[in-house]
Every structure is written in structure tokens, then in C-alpha cells.
Motif scaffolding. Structure first.
Motif, PDB file in Angstrom:
ATOM      1  N   THR A   1       0.828  -1.209   0.000  1.00 14.16           N
ATOM      2  CA  THR A   1       0.000   0.000   0.000  1.00 14.16           C
ATOM      3  C   THR A   1       0.862   1.258   0.000  1.00 14.16           C
ATOM      4  OG1 THR A   1      -1.710  -1.176   1.248  1.00 14.16           O
ATOM      5  CG2 THR A   1      -1.856   1.228   1.181  1.00 14.16           C
ATOM      6  N   GLY A   2       1.906   1.268   0.844  1.00 11.59           N
ATOM      7  CA  GLY A   2       2.784   2.434   0.893  1.00 11.59           C
ATOM      8  C   GLY A   2       3.461   2.704  -0.429  1.00 11.59           C
ATOM      9  N   ARG A   3       3.936   1.631  -1.082  1.00 10.29           N
ATOM     10  CA  ARG A   3       4.592   1.807  -2.371  1.00 10.29           C
ATOM     11  C   ARG A   3       3.619   2.290  -3.436  1.00 10.29           C
ATOM     12  NH1 ARG A   3       9.001  -0.806  -3.993  1.00 10.29           N
ATOM     13  NH2 ARG A   3       8.742   0.703  -5.689  1.00 10.29           N
ATOM     14  N   VAL A   4       2.413   1.730  -3.455  1.00 11.50           N
ATOM     15  CA  VAL A   4       1.441   2.091  -4.490  1.00 11.50           C
ATOM     16  C   VAL A   4       1.010   3.546  -4.353  1.00 11.50           C
ATOM     17  CG1 VAL A   4      -0.900   1.652  -5.329  1.00 11.50           C
ATOM     18  CG2 VAL A   4       0.609  -0.264  -4.807  1.00 11.50           C
ATOM     19  N   VAL A   5       0.733   3.987  -3.126  1.00 13.69           N
ATOM     20  CA  VAL A   5       0.260   5.359  -2.911  1.00 13.69           C
ATOM     21  C   VAL A   5       1.309   6.374  -3.363  1.00 13.69           C
ATOM     22  CG1 VAL A   5      -0.349   7.050  -1.142  1.00 13.69           C
ATOM     23  CG2 VAL A   5      -1.330   4.767  -1.053  1.00 13.69           C
ATOM     24  N   SER A   6       2.560   6.178  -2.927  1.00 13.70           N
ATOM     25  CA  SER A   6       3.594   7.140  -3.311  1.00 13.70           C
ATOM     26  C   SER A   6       3.873   7.088  -4.807  1.00 13.70           C
ATOM     27  CB  SER A   6       4.888   6.899  -2.528  1.00 13.70           C
ATOM     28  OG  SER A   6       5.420   5.633  -2.817  1.00 13.70           O
ATOM     29  N   SER A   7       3.709   5.905  -5.405  1.00 14.35           N
ATOM     30  CA  SER A   7       3.953   5.774  -6.835  1.00 14.35           C
ATOM     31  C   SER A   7       2.952   6.573  -7.664  1.00 14.35           C
ATOM     32  CB  SER A   7       3.893   4.300  -7.240  1.00 14.35           C
ATOM     33  OG  SER A   7       4.102   4.141  -8.612  1.00 14.35           O
ATOM     34  N   LEU A   8       1.719   6.660  -7.180  1.00 19.43           N
ATOM     35  CA  LEU A   8       0.703   7.413  -7.924  1.00 19.43           C
ATOM     36  C   LEU A   8       1.109   8.868  -8.086  1.00 19.43           C
ATOM     37  CD1 LEU A   8      -2.080   7.502  -9.254  1.00 19.43           C
ATOM     38  CD2 LEU A   8      -3.071   7.925  -6.994  1.00 19.43           C
ATOM     39  N   GLY A   9       1.576   9.482  -6.984  1.00 14.63           N
ATOM     40  CA  GLY A   9       2.017  10.871  -7.071  1.00 14.63           C
ATOM     41  C   GLY A   9       3.314  11.018  -7.830  1.00 14.63           C
ATOM     42  N   SER A  10       4.234  10.079  -7.622  1.00 10.06           N
ATOM     43  CA  SER A  10       5.536  10.165  -8.284  1.00 10.06           C
ATOM     44  C   SER A  10       5.419  10.051  -9.793  1.00 10.06           C
ATOM     45  CB  SER A  10       6.460   9.062  -7.748  1.00 10.06           C
ATOM     46  OG  SER A  10       6.723   9.247  -6.382  1.00 10.06           O
ATOM     47  N   ALA A  11       4.405   9.328 -10.267  1.00  6.45           N
ATOM     48  CA  ALA A  11       4.213   9.187 -11.717  1.00  6.45           C
ATOM     49  C   ALA A  11       3.818  10.509 -12.361  1.00  6.45           C
ATOM     50  CB  ALA A  11       3.152   8.125 -12.000  1.00  6.45           C
ATOM     51  N   ALA A  12       3.155  11.373 -11.590  1.00 12.57           N
ATOM     52  CA  ALA A  12       2.754  12.675 -12.120  1.00 12.57           C
ATOM     53  C   ALA A  12       3.865  13.710 -12.015  1.00 12.57           C
ATOM     54  CB  ALA A  12       1.514  13.173 -11.370  1.00 12.57           C
ATOM     55  N   ALA A  13       4.794  13.520 -11.070  1.00 16.48           N
ATOM     56  CA  ALA A  13       5.807  14.539 -10.778  1.00 16.48           C
ATOM     57  C   ALA A  13       6.732  14.852 -11.955  1.00 16.48           C
ATOM     58  CB  ALA A  13       6.615  14.115  -9.555  1.00 16.48           C
ATOM     59  N   PRO A  14       7.250  13.852 -12.703  1.00 13.87           N
ATOM     60  CA  PRO A  14       8.161  14.209 -13.798  1.00 13.87           C
ATOM     61  C   PRO A  14       7.538  15.130 -14.832  1.00 13.87           C
ATOM     62  CG  PRO A  14       8.336  11.872 -13.294  1.00 13.87           C
ATOM     63  CD  PRO A  14       7.157  12.391 -12.517  1.00 13.87           C
ATOM     64  N   ILE A  15       6.252  14.929 -15.122  1.00 19.56           N
ATOM     65  CA  ILE A  15       5.576  15.817 -16.075  1.00 19.56           C
ATOM     66  C   ILE A  15       5.507  17.228 -15.513  1.00 19.56           C
ATOM     67  CG2 ILE A  15       3.368  16.284 -17.216  1.00 19.56           C
ATOM     68  CD1 ILE A  15       2.930  13.289 -17.366  1.00 19.56           C
ATOM     69  N   ALA A  16       5.154  17.331 -14.234  1.00 19.23           N
ATOM     70  CA  ALA A  16       5.055  18.648 -13.611  1.00 19.23           C
ATOM     71  C   ALA A  16       6.403  19.359 -13.595  1.00 19.23           C
ATOM     72  CB  ALA A  16       4.519  18.504 -12.181  1.00 19.23           C
ATOM     73  N   ILE A  17       7.460  18.632 -13.259  1.00 23.87           N
ATOM     74  CA  ILE A  17       8.789  19.234 -13.202  1.00 23.87           C
ATOM     75  C   ILE A  17       9.259  19.649 -14.587  1.00 23.87           C
ATOM     76  CG2 ILE A  17      11.219  18.728 -12.730  1.00 23.87           C
ATOM     77  CD1 ILE A  17      10.228  16.991 -10.372  1.00 23.87           C
ATOM     78  N   ALA A  18       9.082  18.753 -15.575  1.00 24.69           N
ATOM     79  CA  ALA A  18       9.538  19.057 -16.933  1.00 24.69           C
ATOM     80  C   ALA A  18       8.832  20.281 -17.495  1.00 24.69           C
ATOM     81  CB  ALA A  18       9.312  17.846 -17.842  1.00 24.69           C
ATOM     82  N   PHE A  19       7.510  20.346 -17.318  1.00 27.70           N
ATOM     83  CA  PHE A  19       6.782  21.465 -17.916  1.00 27.70           C
ATOM     84  C   PHE A  19       6.894  22.738 -17.083  1.00 27.70           C
ATOM     85  CE2 PHE A  19       5.212  18.091 -20.524  1.00 27.70           C
ATOM     86  CZ  PHE A  19       5.009  18.707 -21.757  1.00 27.70           C
ATOM     87  N   ALA A  20       7.158  22.618 -15.784  1.00 31.39           N
ATOM     88  CA  ALA A  20       7.466  23.805 -14.991  1.00 31.39           C
ATOM     89  C   ALA A  20       8.749  24.441 -15.506  1.00 31.39           C
ATOM     90  CB  ALA A  20       7.606  23.438 -13.515  1.00 31.39           C
ATOM     91  N   ALA A  21       9.734  23.596 -15.830  1.00 26.76           N
ATOM     92  CA  ALA A  21      10.995  24.113 -16.366  1.00 26.76           C
ATOM     93  C   ALA A  21      10.808  24.680 -17.768  1.00 26.76           C
ATOM     94  CB  ALA A  21      12.046  23.008 -16.382  1.00 26.76           C
ATOM     95  N   LEU A  22      10.066  23.967 -18.625  1.00 27.80           N
ATOM     96  CA  LEU A  22       9.851  24.445 -19.994  1.00 27.80           C
ATOM     97  C   LEU A  22       9.065  25.750 -20.012  1.00 27.80           C
ATOM     98  CD1 LEU A  22       9.073  21.037 -21.754  1.00 27.80           C
ATOM     99  CD2 LEU A  22      11.114  22.448 -22.077  1.00 27.80           C
ATOM    100  N   GLU A  23       8.057  25.857 -19.135  1.00 26.26           N
ATOM    101  CA  GLU A  23       7.271  27.086 -19.075  1.00 26.26           C
ATOM    102  C   GLU A  23       8.076  28.250 -18.522  1.00 26.26           C
ATOM    103  OE1 GLU A  23       3.715  26.232 -16.918  1.00 26.26           O
ATOM    104  OE2 GLU A  23       2.976  24.805 -18.417  1.00 26.26           O
ATOM    105  N   ALA A  24       9.137  27.913 -17.762  1.00 24.64           N
ATOM    106  CA  ALA A  24      10.022  28.966 -17.238  1.00 24.64           C
ATOM    107  C   ALA A  24      11.001  29.435 -18.301  1.00 24.64           C
ATOM    108  CB  ALA A  24      10.777  28.460 -16.017  1.00 24.64           C
ATOM    109  N   GLY A  25      10.954  28.824 -19.480  1.00 22.96           N
ATOM    110  CA  GLY A  25      11.774  29.279 -20.591  1.00 22.96           C
ATOM    111  C   GLY A  25      13.046  28.494 -20.823  1.00 22.96           C
TER     112      GLY A  25
END
Length: 431
Positions: A21-45
């Protein structure tokens, strides 16, 4: 006992359920994080060069600290290591999410956050890898690996799609806030696990590492497969994680398109888990090599900016193949490597896989200024296929299979078994 019945038996173990359960829960958020980080950087120019640098900062501490994390995972209770690592990750993600949502985040802050997340991962992964053998009996390890990876991969399907949608609609800050909450919930479940305290060792951490390195080098089949994955992981991560968002941002419509592609890959991972449970491939060397070669398909589709549906389909197929190889290899690793060495040898192999990645992110990012995305990603896909299939020229790799006692693993255990090393005061006790 068939795969479905084994899966049901595995989930009856309370501590495995908490770990699961602990691994699955954290994995759900972690799967979204790379997209957020990549596009936060791209949107910053930032361009490909700076995005490559940020991704390198996430991998670099894992390279530097994984070996330390592996030794620690064989010397300290693994559940404590996992709890502390995920707690640190949760705090870091909360901080960067607040900074982005309040509009005060700068590029260096984003870079610092991914660096700290890499530090936490360097300690979490070896401890997590070594925990399976303490949670379920040996005869259930194949089922346990598949049962664990199945929901992790479902989370990876939902995470990128959800993350891409959230980033497209309301921005990357909320996606990172969601990731932070999943880390903190994960801590709650992992904290309920009580794994055995490792036997006290008189050996220094350096002696423990040396023993682990000698065990690693005594197994030529393991060295060859780690060398294979060093090249394939580099080509895959740079091609998919660095150039994938860039191609999506410039030619496929942005974050939502990349979320679909990433989600498709993760959906394939789910299918791979199901196939692995049902079929249980025995020829590990052949299975791993062929399945790794399939990772080139979505890279080729991205290189030539194929229609979005075709890229997603290629990503799904690659995901199926990759997870079959992971489940097969995990079971073989746990079968061949003594329990008290698993965190160290896991960290050594991961170290080998990740060592060139930060340099690759930076180097290929810089080369992108001289060559088109098509040329760069096509080159990476070709290298990946060659590296994946080359070990099959060796009979020793083609003949690797579950249930096999390799001469080299037996020899390595004779020379450096925990029992023998204990007598010479240079051992790690089994955890």
C-alpha cells in the motif's frame, strides 16, 4: 499453485500488504511529478540544455549515494530507511509546490528540489529491493514481485494522465502538491512494518562494500547484464524522459499529449505484470534481452513525430515488454543472490545503470543544438537495440533461467558467503 492463487496468498501477509500500500500510494504521485517538473521548467523558458541539466541533478545524487544506500540497507532496518526517505521526499515536494503556487519559485529552487529527491531515492530504492525477501516466503517471491508491480504500474498509468491534465488545466504546482501528499500517506503505511534488525556486524561499511563488490564481480553473468542495462537505461532515459517532453511541447500539443504517452507506457507495464504472473517466463537471459530491445519502438515513433495514437501504441507495447523483463529479472536476482547481500548488489547494479545518465542528459542536451531531434533520438534507439541484443551472442546469457544454480553464483557464494565472512570478522549478517 497457479499465479492467481499465489497472488492471493501473498496478499494475506499483513506486512506485505502495508509495504504494498505504501509503495502504491507514493507511486501514484511520483508518476505525475516528472511531467510537472519538466513542464514547470519548460514554461520557465529553459530549453533542452537546461532541462537536461535539471534531470541530471536528480540522477547525480543517486549515482553518488546508491552504494552508501546499499550498504545501509544491509546494516539498518530497511523499514526505517524507507520511512525516513519518503518523509524527506514529502517535505521537499510540499516546499516546491508552495513556492510554485505562490509564484516565487525560481529555476534554481526547482533544481535544488530534484537534487534532494534524488538523495532520498538513493536510500529508498536499495532498502525497498531488499525488503521483499523479508516479507514473503521464497516460493512466493515471483508472485510478490508481480503483485507489487501490477498496482505500481496502474498508478503509473493514472499518474501521468492525471498529471498531464492537471498541468494543462491549472499548472504544475498542484501536481507536485498531490505528489507531496502521497509521499506523506505512504509514510503512514510503511511505518507499520517491522522488519528484523540486522545482525550486528564488526565490519566497517567499507569492508561491507568490498565484500559486496567481490560477490558482484564473482558472477560474470551479473556483470554482463548490468553492462547491458547501463547502455539501454541511458538511451531510454535520455530519449524518452528528456526528448519526449520536448517533442510533445513543440509538436504534439504539450503536457496532455505527453501525459497520454507516459500513461500508455505505464498501461503497458500493467499488461506486462499480468503476462508475467500468467506465463512466468523461465529463459531469463533471452526474455530480458528481447524485451529491452522493444524499448526502441516509442523512441523511433517520437523521432519521426508519428501520429499521437501510434506513439502511444508503441509506448504501450514497450511497457508490456519492459515489465516482463523486470519481473523475470527480479525473481532471478532474488533466487541467485543471498538475502544479506541483496541491498548491496542491487545498489551496485543500479549504480552502474545510473552512472552515465547525468552526463548523458547534459551531453545529449548540448548536442541537440547541433542536430535535429530526429537524428538524436534515432541514434539512441539504434544503440539501445544493439546493446540489448549483443549479450545473446554468449551461451552463458542465453542459458540463464529460473531454477538454475549457476556455477559462478555457487563459486561466489563459496568464496564470500556470509557464514565464511562472519568467521573472518568481515561479514554482514542477513537482515
Amino acid at each position: 499453485m497457479n499465479g492467481v492463487k499465489e497472488a492471493a496468498v501473498v496478499l494475506r501477509h499483513r506486512q506485505f500488504r502495508s509495504f504494498w500500500t505504501g509503495r502504491v500510494v507514493s507511486s501514484l504521485g511520483s508518476a505525475a511529478a516528472p511531467i510537472a517538473i519538466a513542464f514547470a521548467a519548460l514554461e520557465a523558458g529553459c530549453g533542452v540544455e537546461w532541462l537536461g541539466f535539471i534531470l541530471a541533478l536528480n540522477i547525480a545524487p543517486q549515482v553518488l549515494l546508491l552504494l552508501v544506500g546499499g550498504v545501509l540497507g544491509d546494516r539498518v532496518r530497511r523499514d526505517l530507511v524507507m520511512v525516513i526517505a519518503n518523509a524527506v521526499s514529502g517535505v521537499v515536494q510540499v516546499s516546491i509546490a508552495i513556492l510554485i503556487l505562490t509564484g516565487v519559485a525560481e529555476l534554481w529552487m526547482l533544481a535544488a528540489s530534484v537534487f534532494l529527491l534524488g538523495v532520498a531515492s538513493a536510500f529508498f530504492q536499495p532498502a525497498s529491493q531488499g525488503s521483499i525477501v523479508q516479507l514473503v516466503p521464497a516460493e512466493l517471491r515471483v508472485a510478490a514481485n508481480a503483485v507489487l508491480r501490477l498496482p505500481l504500474n496502474v498508478a503509473k498509468v493514472l499518474g501521468p494522465a492525471l498529471g498531464g491534465l492537471v498541468v494543462a488545466l491549472i499548472g504544475p504546482g498542484w501536481a507536485l502538491a498531490f505528489n507531496a501528499s502521497t509521499f506523506l500517506v505512504s509514510v503512514f503505511f510503511l511505518a507499520s512494518i517491522r522488519l528484523p534488525q540486522p545482525i550486528k556486524s564488526k565490519a566497517s561499511a567499507l569492508s561491507a562494500f568490498r565484500a559486496g563488490w567481490m560477490e558482484f564481480s564473482a558472477r560474470s553473468w551479473y556483470v554482463i547484464m548490468v553492462a547491458q542495462s547501463t547502455v539501454t537505461v541511458l538511451m531510454w532515459l535520455v530519449g524518452f524522459q528528456l526528448f519526449g517532453p520536448v517533442v510533445s511541447h513543440s509538436s504534439l500539443g504539450g503536457a496532455f499529449a505527453w501525459g497520454l504517452i507516459s500513461g500508455g507506457f505505464a498501461f503497458g507495464l500493467v499488461g506486462g505484470s499480468l503476462v508475467a504472473v500468467a506465463v512466468r517466463p523461465q529463459r531469463v537471459g533471452i526474455t530480458v534481452s528481447v524485451c529491452l530491445a522493444a524499448q526502441a519502438l516509442p523512441l523511433v515513433a517520437l523521432a519521426f513525430v508519428a501520429p499521437l495514437w501510434l506513439i502511444v501504441a508503441a509506448a504501450v507495447f514497450a511497457g508490456v515488454a519492459l515489465d516482463i523483463s523486470i519481473v523475470s529479472w527480479s525473481a532471478f536476482f532474488q533466487e541467485q543472490i543471498p538475502e544479506g547481500l541483496q541491498s548491496r548488489l542491487s545498489s551496485i547494479s543500479t549504480f552502474g545503470q545510473l552512472l552515465p545518465v547525468p552526463i548523458g542528459y547534459v551531453l545529449f542536451g548540448l548536442l541537440s543544438g547541433y542536430f535535429s531531434n530526429t537524428v538524436m533520438v534515432s541514434l539512441m534507439s539504434g544503440i539501445l537495440v544493439v546493446a540489448a541484443l549483443l549479450p545473446l551472442l554468449l551461451p552463458s546469457i542465453r542459458h540463464l533461467r529460473l531454477g538454475q544454480a549457476t556455477e559462478e553464483s555457487v563459486a561466489g557464494a563459496d568464496v564470500l558467503s556470509p557464514e565464511l565472512l562472519a568467521k573472518t570478522s568481515a561479514t554482514e549478517g542477513s537482515a
